[in-house]
Design an enzyme around this catalytic site. Structure first.
Site, PDB file in Angstrom:
ATOM      1  N   LYS A 181     -23.972 -24.553  -7.114  1.00  0.00           N
ATOM      2  CA  LYS A 181     -22.720 -23.800  -7.150  1.00  0.00           C
ATOM      3  C   LYS A 181     -21.718 -24.562  -8.015  1.00  0.00           C
ATOM      4  O   LYS A 181     -21.667 -25.799  -7.961  1.00  0.00           O
ATOM      5  CB  LYS A 181     -22.205 -23.669  -5.709  1.00  0.00           C
ATOM      6  CG  LYS A 181     -21.014 -22.754  -5.511  1.00  0.00           C
ATOM      7  CD  LYS A 181     -20.673 -22.668  -4.021  1.00  0.00           C
ATOM      8  CE  LYS A 181     -19.594 -21.640  -3.728  1.00  0.00           C
ATOM      9  NZ  LYS A 181     -19.346 -21.509  -2.275  1.00  0.00           N
TER      10      LYS A 181
ATOM     11  N   SER B 247     -19.098 -16.699  -0.784  1.00  0.00           N
ATOM     12  CA  SER B 247     -18.770 -17.048  -2.143  1.00  0.00           C
ATOM     13  C   SER B 247     -19.934 -17.620  -2.954  1.00  0.00           C
ATOM     14  O   SER B 247     -19.894 -17.561  -4.175  1.00  0.00           O
ATOM     15  CB  SER B 247     -17.635 -18.070  -2.131  1.00  0.00           C
ATOM     16  OG  SER B 247     -18.068 -19.298  -1.550  1.00  0.00           O
TER      17      SER B 247
ATOM     18  N   SER C 150     -19.981 -18.655   3.494  1.00  0.00           N
ATOM     19  CA  SER C 150     -20.258 -18.551   2.061  1.00  0.00           C
ATOM     20  C   SER C 150     -21.675 -18.915   1.630  1.00  0.00           C
ATOM     21  O   SER C 150     -22.047 -18.680   0.490  1.00  0.00           O
ATOM     22  CB  SER C 150     -19.265 -19.400   1.264  1.00  0.00           C
ATOM     23  OG  SER C 150     -18.046 -18.716   1.150  1.00  0.00           O
TER      24      SER C 150
END
Lengths: 490, 475
Positions: free
Chosen positions: A77, A157, A181
């Site tokens: 990420k 996310s 997330s």
């Protein structure tokens, strides 16, 4: 042969010298190149990856392979700072930021020989559950409805982290989870997503959203891979004061799938008529599987569940409003030139942050303001301790809790949600776990009638990741779900 | 004016004596080139986290114990949020509701009267960087060397009622911190600075509105700023107006305070516990261990000096206000006359140090050298007067005391017959004065002694000289 590899499979191929790390890496780099439609990657570290793969091959040729992660292509990420590689948090304000340092999480992976394919798209500063708040545009879910060609959100996310695993653009990935997330996008894309106990994984070098809730964790195709990855990234870190002193565990080698005599709690507060029938059905199937495999299913109560979401949306923005103050145009990142300091702050931050980030900064600033602190922030902290107490009480009676991971499955990217609070409801099953600092895992159970993945969530007590993985493996082995969406994006 | 009362409370910001910063391992060296003592944490790079420096905690505990204060076993670091170019994080890590040190007190003495000044608390916090506005006509530069350095904020109760008390209080706290080595107390370098809260009221009335004067970095400024401010506030009230609560700055050139920001412009700092740091838990054992390791502090030392060296309270105060001075004095006074030692340290040496603007650590004369000099006085080799000449030379050269005495031929004449020769000569040369003396003008004794001293170039043993002259004249 090189498609849909798990870490274990790839590791075996490398060990047996059937395939080189470079061949595997190149095949992933090619797939990434061909899958731009999914918008999973913000940065592809082509040269870095090839260089690292050659080093693995060099070690393999000398029979010096470090371990099962050596030569495994991963992606991170874009919240993890990576040395000499652009790190943006999917925000315009960091769109030119190249760290001089490597986060503890990525460094732990690199030290075990993992190969960095690149940096994954996510919601801006991890704020969102659709991946639509990214400055780099939304990630597209590789899964599509049977009855529609609409592009779907991958959740968020960590949307890029989940979608890239589902689309097989990396063998596994690392995301972060502040209120769901990791687990929510894993659920939306048919992946396994694990949020470790707060303090299990170092936060050093990970761009902060809400420091008391943030925790990095793996997104993978299997529970086994999740175990290997957790083992890789966990451990005490002197550079993070909230990092646990507990020694790291051998989650993979200790993995066993027995659930005999375990007590599994089903929280009644998570049941609702609004919950889609198919999700209810899979939940029931989960109970059935665990029960048939020897566990006892017990209804439990977590009475403060309802207050978790409002408390979360006070605490997380409060911390974020302060954490994001450092992005001010003075030291690094975007700077809009203006005549004076205040104007420079205003234009840099107006231009550099997206709407959702601004909204949360404003909420956070508000709830910490003098005169409102007690009514909001302090009250939310009190609720937080009540929620933790709820779980403490329940774990006197049960070993683990089974709930749905999300109240819905993936929805259309184009679906405009005018009311941000409705978006926040995506996190309703995941948020309480972050507030309590507990470990939880989302595992795929099957597809709904539209053909979209449904995930269930398992929760255990603090630092009982081993038990969590064991139960997850039991379910995985009983279900035999394949995360292989039909490829339409190449 | 007489019925006005002044109420003063002081916040002292003292830089913790520590090689590295409060939450990072960067060096705290003063005067390094800009931005050379800056870690990723100090620059607030994304993903960086603070880790508490245990030594700074120990220093804060020591300071708290030195201020007779309660050490809190649990304290919390909070974030104080505001934007400024030299505050890289956008917040300062400080302690708000739960400081590491609670209530304590120090004693000050003014003209022999002792007063206790209450301490409200002591907390730890990070310093900000430094903005340099004078490097470029249009740009401001930022130096982050100071960013993250540990400060102790020591908050007094509003217990002081004059600028003299305020100065005495800051001096006392500074002295204690320097004794403990927890702050070097260097006010010129900004290691210790004070924010002073001043208000006035008529006797018996409620507290008046206070103004805070920020960043005073010398005792002189503290005194001048308070005096100006008291005067200003009284004039306002006497005009029938009200004092506005505000933050003010003291301007050295005009010797005035001016408004910096009003209460309405005050920041809302949005304090909240820093989630990157766990609450600070202190083991009682550790605190006890630190307590046992504390050195003798100024109040105790002063008492001991008075009792042991039999010196005045005033001299004891002067000699113990600074640890290094007290140590220097004790080295000099060891096995020597304490009266001579006090006089040579507190008068002669201090005068030289003041003149050269040096502190005791850089004294041109070491304690052992000064001791040797006193030995020569005590054993009668040189007179006090000659000793002053030797001392002056000692300040300017590396020569030993003995060499200086020899080179200058200052050895005192203590041989009675030798002194008598000089005396006889003087008496012979001044028959009129001898006559006057004998007729009752005994004040002329000094004249004769002076003449002999002149003749011996000051080398005559003054005791002997006095004795013999008197004897000769009185016969």
């Amino acid at each position: 042969m090189l498609d849909n590899l798990t870490i274990l499979e790839a590791s075996k191929l490398i060990d047996e010298k059937k395939v080189s790390a470079l061949e595997i890496t190149n095949s992933y780099l090619k797939k990434i190149e061909d899958s731009k439609k999914l918008n999973c990657f913000i940065t592809v570290s082509h040269d870095k990856a090839v260089h690292a793969a050659k080093e693995t091959d060099n070690r393999v040729s000398k029979n010096n392979r470090i371990g099962p992660m050596d030569g495994i292509p991963l992606a991170y990420k874009d919240l993890f700072c990576t040395k000499d590689t652009l790190t943006t948090a999917s925000s315009k304000i960091l769109s030119n930021f190249i760290p001089t340092y490597e986060s503890t999480v990525t460094n732990n992976c690199i030290n075990k020989g993992a190969i960095t394919l690149g940096k994954l798209n996510c919601d801006e500063f991890a704020m969102g559950s659709t991946n639509k708040t990214s400055f780099y545009g939304p990630v597209v879910n590789p899964w599509k409805s049977l009855d529609s060609d609409e592009e779907l959100v991958p959740g968020g996310s960590s949307g890029g982290s989940a979608a890239s695993v589902a689309a097989d653009l990396c063998i596994a990935s690392i995301g972060t989870d502040t209120g769901g997330s990791i687990r929510q996008p894993a659920s939306f894309t048919g992946a396994v997503g694990l949020k470790p106990t707060y303090g299990r994984v170092s936060r050093w070098g990970t761009i902060a959203f809400a420091s008391s809730l943030d925790q990095a964790g793996p997104i993978s195709k299997t529970v086994e891979d999740a175990a290997i990855l957790l083992q890789t990234i966990s451990g005490h870190d002197n550079k993070d004061s909230t990092s646990s002193q507990k020694p790291n565990e051998h989650y993979f080698s200790n993995l066993n799938s027995s659930v005999k005599n375990l007590k599994i709690g089903i929280p009644k507060e998570y049941m609702s008529d609004d919950l889609p029938l198919e999700i209810q059905n899979y939940w029931n199937e989960g109970k059935k599987i665990l029960s048939e495999n020897g566990a006892e299913i017990i209804e439990i109560s977590l009475p403060h569940t309802k207050t978790a979401l409002p408390a979360y949306y006070i605490i997380a923005p409060a911390e974020a409003s302060s954490n994001l103050s450092r992005y001010d145009g003075v030291k690094y990142g975007l700077r809009t030139n203006e005549k004076n300091l205040i104007k420079m702050y205003e234009s840099t931050r107006s231009d550099g942050f997206g709407d959702e980030v601004k909204r949360r900064i404003m909420i956070g600033t508000y709830v910490l303001s003098s005169g409102y602190y007690d009514a909001y922030y302090l009250k939310a902290q009190k609720i937080r301790s009540l929620i933790k107490k709820d779980f403490d009480n329940v774990f006197k009676d049960v070993n683990a809790i089974l709930t749905p991971a999300t109240p819905n499955t993936a929805f259309a990217i184009d679906k405009e949600e005018k009311d941000p609070v409705k978006n926040y409801l995506n996190d309703i099953f995941t948020v309480p776990i972050n507030l309590a600092g507990l470990p939880a895992i989302s595992i795929p159970f099957g597809l709904d009638k539209k053909g979209l993945p449904v995930g269930m969530q398992l929760i255990t007590n603090s630092f009982e990741e081993q038990l969590l993985l064991n139960i997850a493996k039991n379910i995985q082995d009983s279900i035999n779900f394949k995360n292989e969406p039909k490829c339409w994006w190449k | 004016m007489d019925d006005w009362q002044t109420v003063i409370g002081i916040e002292i910001h003292a830089q913790v004596n520590s090689k590295s910063k409060l939450f990072s391992s960067s060096s705290t060296d003063f005067g390094s080139a800009p931005n050379t003592q800056v870690s990723l944490v100090d620059a607030a790079m994304p993903g960086m986290l603070p880790v508490i420096n245990k030594f700074c905690i120990e220093q804060a505990i020591k300071s708290g114990l030195g201020l007779n204060a309660k050490i809190n076993n649990k304290s919390i670091f909070d974030r104080k949020n505001y934007f400024y170019q030299d505050l890289p994080q956008g917040y300062q890590i400080s302690q708000f509701k739960d400081p590491i040190v609670g209530e304590g007190s120090v004693e000050i003495e003014i003209e022999g009267i002792t007063k206790t000044i209450g301490i409200e608390r002591l907390h730890l916090e990070q310093d900000a960087g430094k903005s340099l506005h004078d490097q470029d006509p249009n740009l401001t530069f930022v130096d982050l060397n100071r960013s993250g350095i540990a400060l102790m904020e020591i908050v007094s109760k509003p217990d002081m009622s004059s600028s003299d008390e305020a100065i005495a209080y800051v001096r006392k706290v500074r002295s204690i911190l320097r004794y403990l080595d927890t702050c070097d107390g260097n006010m010129e370098q900004g290691s210790l600075r004070a924010d002073v809260n001043v208000s006035v009221r008529k006797k018996g009335e409620e507290l008046g509105t206070r103004c805070e004067i920020k960043n005073l970095n010398s005792f002189k400024h503290i005194g001048a700023a308070i005096n100006f401010e008291v005067d200003r506030q009284i004039k306002i009230i006497e005009r029938g107006e009200q004092v506005k609560q505000e933050t003010r700055l003291y301007e050295v050139v005009s010797n005035k305070t001016r408004s910096m920001r009003s209460k309405e412009d005050a920041h809302d700092y949005r304090y909240f516990p820093d989630p990157d740091l766990l609450p600070l838990q202190l083991e009682q054992d550790w605190i006890e261990k630190i307590k046992k390791s504390l050195p003798e502090l100024p109040d105790e030392k002063k008492l001991r000096f008075i009792n042991f060296y039999k010196i005045s309270g005033y001299d004891a105060e002067v000699l113990t206000s600074d640890r290094r001075i007290s140590e220097f004095f004790e080295e000099v006074a060891k096995n020597r006359s304490s009266k001579l030692s006090v006089s040579w340290v507190a008068s002669e040496l201090f005068a030289v140090l003041n003149k050269l603007n040096l502190n005791i650590e850089n004294s041109p004369v070491s304690s052992s050298q000064l001791g040797e000099l006193i030995d020569e006085i005590e054993n009668g080799t040189i007179s006090n007067r000659a000793a002053k000449e030797v001392f002056e030379e000692m300040c300017n050269s590396e020569k030993s005391v003995k060499d200086i005495i020899d080179d200058k031929g200052l050895v005192q004449i203590s041989d009675t017959s030798e002194i008598e020769i000089f005396i006889n000569k003087v008496l012979e040369d001044n028959p009129e004065n001898v006559e006057k003396y004998k007729n009752g003008k005994t004040k002329l004794l000094g004249f004769f002694i002076g003449e002999v001293m002149k003749a011996t170039k000051g080398k005559a043993n003054p005791g002997l000289l006095n004795q013999i002259v008197k004897k000769k004249l009185d016969n």
